[in-house]
Scaffold this motif. Sequence first.
Motif, PDB file in Angstrom:
ATOM      1  N   PHE A 242       4.569   6.325   0.918  1.00  5.00           N
ATOM      2  CA  PHE A 242       3.305   6.774   1.787  1.00  5.00           C
ATOM      3  C   PHE A 242       3.285   6.321   3.191  1.00  5.00           C
ATOM      4  N   GLU A 243       3.524   7.261   4.150  1.00  9.34           N
ATOM      5  CA  GLU A 243       3.733   6.981   5.472  1.00  9.34           C
ATOM      6  C   GLU A 243       2.257   6.845   6.312  1.00  9.34           C
ATOM      7  N   TRP A 244       1.407   6.178   5.899  1.00 16.27           N
ATOM      8  CA  TRP A 244       0.367   5.785   6.667  1.00 16.27           C
ATOM      9  C   TRP A 244      -0.692   7.349   6.945  1.00 16.27           C
ATOM     10  N   ALA A 245      -1.082   7.451   8.063  1.00 16.35           N
ATOM     11  CA  ALA A 245      -1.660   8.765   8.636  1.00 16.35           C
ATOM     12  C   ALA A 245      -0.846   9.998   8.295  1.00 16.35           C
TER      13      ALA A 245
ATOM     14  N   ASN B 236       2.309  -8.220   9.165  1.00 16.67           N
ATOM     15  CA  ASN B 236       3.072  -7.081   9.483  1.00 16.67           C
ATOM     16  C   ASN B 236       2.284  -6.590  10.750  1.00 16.67           C
ATOM     17  N   MET B 237       3.356  -6.500  12.068  1.00 10.79           N
ATOM     18  CA  MET B 237       2.959  -5.550  13.186  1.00 10.79           C
ATOM     19  C   MET B 237       1.440  -5.965  13.461  1.00 10.79           C
ATOM     20  N   PRO B 238       1.181  -7.216  13.854  1.00 11.73           N
ATOM     21  CA  PRO B 238      -0.294  -7.515  14.197  1.00 11.73           C
ATOM     22  C   PRO B 238      -0.828  -6.470  15.408  1.00 11.73           C
TER      23      PRO B 238
ATOM     24  N   TYR C 282       0.365  -9.808   4.660  1.00 10.49           N
ATOM     25  CA  TYR C 282      -0.752  -8.724   5.059  1.00 10.49           C
ATOM     26  C   TYR C 282      -0.028  -7.608   5.589  1.00 10.49           C
ATOM     27  N   HIS C 283       0.262  -6.506   4.864  1.00  9.84           N
ATOM     28  CA  HIS C 283       0.656  -5.138   5.511  1.00  9.84           C
ATOM     29  C   HIS C 283      -0.370  -4.137   5.571  1.00  9.84           C
ATOM     30  N   TRP C 284      -1.720  -4.703   6.119  1.00  8.36           N
ATOM     31  CA  TRP C 284      -2.706  -3.799   6.463  1.00  8.36           C
ATOM     32  C   TRP C 284      -3.764  -3.048   5.700  1.00  8.36           C
ATOM     33  N   ASP C 285      -3.699  -3.561   4.385  1.00  8.89           N
ATOM     34  CA  ASP C 285      -4.418  -3.387   3.394  1.00  8.89           C
ATOM     35  C   ASP C 285      -5.613  -4.571   3.197  1.00  8.89           C
TER      36      ASP C 285
ATOM     37  N   THR D  96      13.097  -7.495  10.491  1.00  8.71           N
ATOM     38  CA  THR D  96      12.405  -7.391   9.231  1.00  8.71           C
ATOM     39  C   THR D  96      12.127  -5.738   8.896  1.00  8.71           C
ATOM     40  N   GLU D  97      12.536  -4.909   9.619  1.00 15.92           N
ATOM     41  CA  GLU D  97      12.677  -3.410   9.408  1.00 15.92           C
ATOM     42  C   GLU D  97      13.265  -2.647  10.343  1.00 15.92           C
ATOM     43  N   SER D  98      13.820  -1.674   9.982  1.00 18.16           N
ATOM     44  CA  SER D  98      14.282  -0.774  11.025  1.00 18.16           C
ATOM     45  C   SER D  98      14.866   0.663  10.133  1.00 18.16           C
TER      46      SER D  98
ATOM     47  N   PHE E  37      11.199  -9.664  13.392  1.00 18.01           N
ATOM     48  CA  PHE E  37      10.651  -8.203  14.052  1.00 18.01           C
ATOM     49  C   PHE E  37      11.433  -7.044  13.742  1.00 18.01           C
ATOM     50  N   HIS E  38      10.827  -5.802  14.000  1.00 18.48           N
ATOM     51  CA  HIS E  38      11.124  -4.558  13.490  1.00 18.48           C
ATOM     52  C   HIS E  38      11.667  -3.762  14.901  1.00 18.48           C
ATOM     53  N   TYR E  39      12.885  -2.849  14.475  1.00 18.36           N
ATOM     54  CA  TYR E  39      12.995  -2.101  15.830  1.00 18.36           C
ATOM     55  C   TYR E  39      13.295  -0.707  15.316  1.00 18.36           C
ATOM     56  N   TYR E  40      12.467   0.049  15.971  1.00 20.63           N
ATOM     57  CA  TYR E  40      12.620   1.698  15.630  1.00 20.63           C
ATOM     58  C   TYR E  40      13.103   2.312  16.774  1.00 20.63           C
ATOM     59  N   THR E  41      12.349   2.186  18.026  1.00 23.51           N
ATOM     60  CA  THR E  41      12.688   3.150  19.414  1.00 23.51           C
ATOM     61  C   THR E  41      12.292   2.232  20.486  1.00 23.51           C
TER      62      THR E  41
ATOM     63  N   ALA F 178      16.506  -2.933   5.913  1.00 26.29           N
ATOM     64  CA  ALA F 178      16.588  -1.334   6.006  1.00 26.29           C
ATOM     65  C   ALA F 178      14.807  -0.792   5.646  1.00 26.29           C
ATOM     66  N   TRP F 179      14.350  -0.178   6.427  1.00 25.22           N
ATOM     67  CA  TRP F 179      13.180   0.739   6.170  1.00 25.22           C
ATOM     68  C   TRP F 179      13.497   1.854   5.639  1.00 25.22           C
ATOM     69  N   SER F 180      13.425   2.484   4.406  1.00 23.50           N
ATOM     70  CA  SER F 180      12.767   1.569   3.374  1.00 23.50           C
ATOM     71  C   SER F 180      13.711   1.958   1.908  1.00 23.50           C
TER      72      SER F 180
ATOM     73  N   ARG G  38      10.009  10.754   5.225  1.00 25.21           N
ATOM     74  CA  ARG G  38      10.779  10.282   4.162  1.00 25.21           C
ATOM     75  C   ARG G  38      11.495   9.130   5.058  1.00 25.21           C
ATOM     76  N   TYR G  39      11.444   7.891   4.904  1.00 25.24           N
ATOM     77  CA  TYR G  39      11.996   6.733   5.458  1.00 25.24           C
ATOM     78  C   TYR G  39      12.874   6.274   4.325  1.00 25.24           C
ATOM     79  N   GLY G  40      12.829   6.778   2.910  1.00 28.49           N
ATOM     80  CA  GLY G  40      13.574   6.022   2.191  1.00 28.49           C
ATOM     81  C   GLY G  40      15.358   6.191   2.287  1.00 28.49           C
TER      82      GLY G  40
ATOM     83  N   PHE H 292       0.704  -1.253   0.036  1.00 28.85           N
ATOM     84  CA  PHE H 292      -0.051  -0.038  -0.097  1.00 28.85           C
ATOM     85  C   PHE H 292       0.841   1.354   0.257  1.00 28.85           C
ATOM     86  N   GLN H 293       2.133   1.133   0.563  1.00 26.01           N
ATOM     87  CA  GLN H 293       2.672   2.394   0.772  1.00 26.01           C
ATOM     88  C   GLN H 293       3.510   2.647  -0.541  1.00 26.01           C
ATOM     89  N   VAL H 294       3.704   1.690  -1.554  1.00 19.88           N
ATOM     90  CA  VAL H 294       4.506   2.003  -2.623  1.00 19.88           C
ATOM     91  C   VAL H 294       4.065   1.618  -3.931  1.00 19.88           C
TER      92      VAL H 294
HETATM   93  C1  FCB Z   1       6.453   0.461  10.740  1.00 18.11           C
HETATM   94  C2  FCB Z   1       5.413  -0.173   9.504  1.00 18.11           C
HETATM   95  C3  FCB Z   1       5.956   0.405   8.097  1.00 18.11           C
HETATM   96  C4  FCB Z   1       6.457   1.731   8.189  1.00 18.11           C
HETATM   97  C5  FCB Z   1       7.420   2.203   9.149  1.00 18.11           C
HETATM   98  C6  FCB Z   1       7.962   3.354   9.217  1.00 18.11           C
HETATM   99  O1  FCB Z   1       5.683   0.633  11.701  1.00 18.11           O
HETATM  100  O2  FCB Z   1       5.660  -1.486   9.309  1.00 18.11           O
HETATM  101  O3  FCB Z   1       4.905   0.229   7.238  1.00 18.11           O
HETATM  102  O4  FCB Z   1       5.185   2.627   8.238  1.00 18.11           O
HETATM  103  O5  FCB Z   1       6.941   1.754  10.653  1.00 18.11           O
END
Ligand code: FCB
Length: 513
Positions: free
Chosen positions: A471-474, A207-209, A162-165, A415-417, A333-337, A464-466, A480-482, A61-63
């Motif tokens: 499109f960063e959801w809401a 993704n992130m249930p 399933y990534h939310w759509d 899976t993401e960071s 799993f993802h790690y952001y913060t 690496a995300w991304s 810009r995560y790219g 959905f984001q790309v």
């Molecule tokens: C994660 C989401 C991903 C993206 C990044 C920034 O929580 O899985 O789709 O929005 O954050």
Amino acid sequence: MNRRQFLHNSMAAAATGMLAARQASQGQSAPAPIPGSIPPAEIGAVRFPDGFLWGMATAAFQVEGAWNEDGKGESIWDRFCHTTGKIKGAATANVACDQYHLYRDDIAILRRLNQKTYRFSISWPRIQPSGTGTPNTRGLDHYSRVADLLLESGIRPFCTLYHWDLPQGLEDIGGWPNRDLAGYFADYAAILAKHLGDRVTVWAPFNMPWSFTWMGYGVGAFPPGRASYGDFLKAAHTVSLAQGESSRAIKAASARATVGSAYGMAPAYPKSGSEADRAAAERYHAMNNVYFLEAALHGRYPQAFAVPTPFGEMGFRPGDETIMRAPLDWIGFHYYTRRIVSDARPAAHSGGGASFGTEIEEDSGAARDPYTQFRAVMPAEGPLTDAGLEVWPRGIYDLVTRISRDYNHPIIEITESGCSYLDTPYDRERGHVPDSRRIAFFREELTELARAIAGGARVRSFHAWSLLDNFEWADGYSQRYGLTWVDFRDQKRTVKDSGLWYGRVAAANRLDV
Ligand code: FCB
């Protein structure tokens, strides 16, 4: 492995690291360290194991864009974007990065940057426009071409189902709180494994249930925009059942399939040394990090609640333990913060003014929860990204080490960071985006990941995300995560300095490149 041992062992193998360490130890004009930052000597000494899988991630959905082409149905995110007031800047993902048409260009970027794995998701309404029934051949053909081109390019396809759509048709019959969706999801999974399973062998059902059930049904900041704790509990339980059922469906349809996960996780640190805060941090970990993991591995939910587990409200039925179970082949799993967590039981706040919150990321005020009774906040000790998330490299070490220890040293996939920084090209034609903060983010975080690996964690990949700004959801296009900059006016892609750096890292298995 503690930092000193790690540094010592790594340095034995790395002369450049020794030089940097000597300079650091002599204190040559060392600037005051940023809180949470990692000393340069450690970064220079890092070596990743041979065969480590470097990669990037995106979500359909984001790309993809092409929101109503080739027979695709409407998703709940399409509906949400087309509803006034839901998305920052009234943005939609009708076009997004147009990857549906430009996937060849994007895979060429991955190849140019020496990537070994690409995590993408499949849009359910592209495959089953209203969520059930005969698959749409044009949708399947698209992902078939993507998988073929990835393999030809020497890149492992990692597929999230399933990534939310969610197809809007399934929301119309109640959405995830309706337990029938578990069976429909398993049917969809079987279709994918049957058509793509000869080439795709790495599958993550969700993704992130926790995030999409909580934000969609508990808070309402994501579609379908409901704010009811009961709906959240039911939605989460259906997703657990769906995780188990889809995992069996995938394996039945494809002998080569491996099934894992793409959970969102944040290490939780108790706010104080008190027993109450420690217990609250454990409840956070149980609810936000391992709720679905425990459901899969053990067929039960962990102790996430300060009250007795609300089985009735979940719609839990006898025998669900068996349906939920799915012995995962690897844990992703993802790690952001990170989070600092304190107790928020009523007794702890007899003076009034207590605020419960399972999550603060989108604390809309509706996010009050009398069940888990903790308060989680994101500290701001380390620097903040442009999305306002604290940069805390150590978090990935703590998380990986804990998951590794608690689940008997499983294979782990990150899976993401990543991080949002808004740097733009200063020369569009010759293409150069100087995003040094993103390079620093990954360099330090990956040093901590390498330390966890050196300590015995079996981490085999990092995504690496991304790959692209998207499109960063809401938040629409305001973040810009790219590692690649996208000009959304004409879809021109410019690999950022971080992308070029990450490409060299992938080739060299080290960070001082
Ligand atoms: C994660 C989401 C991903 C993206 C990044 C920034 O929580 O899985 O789709 O929005 O954050």
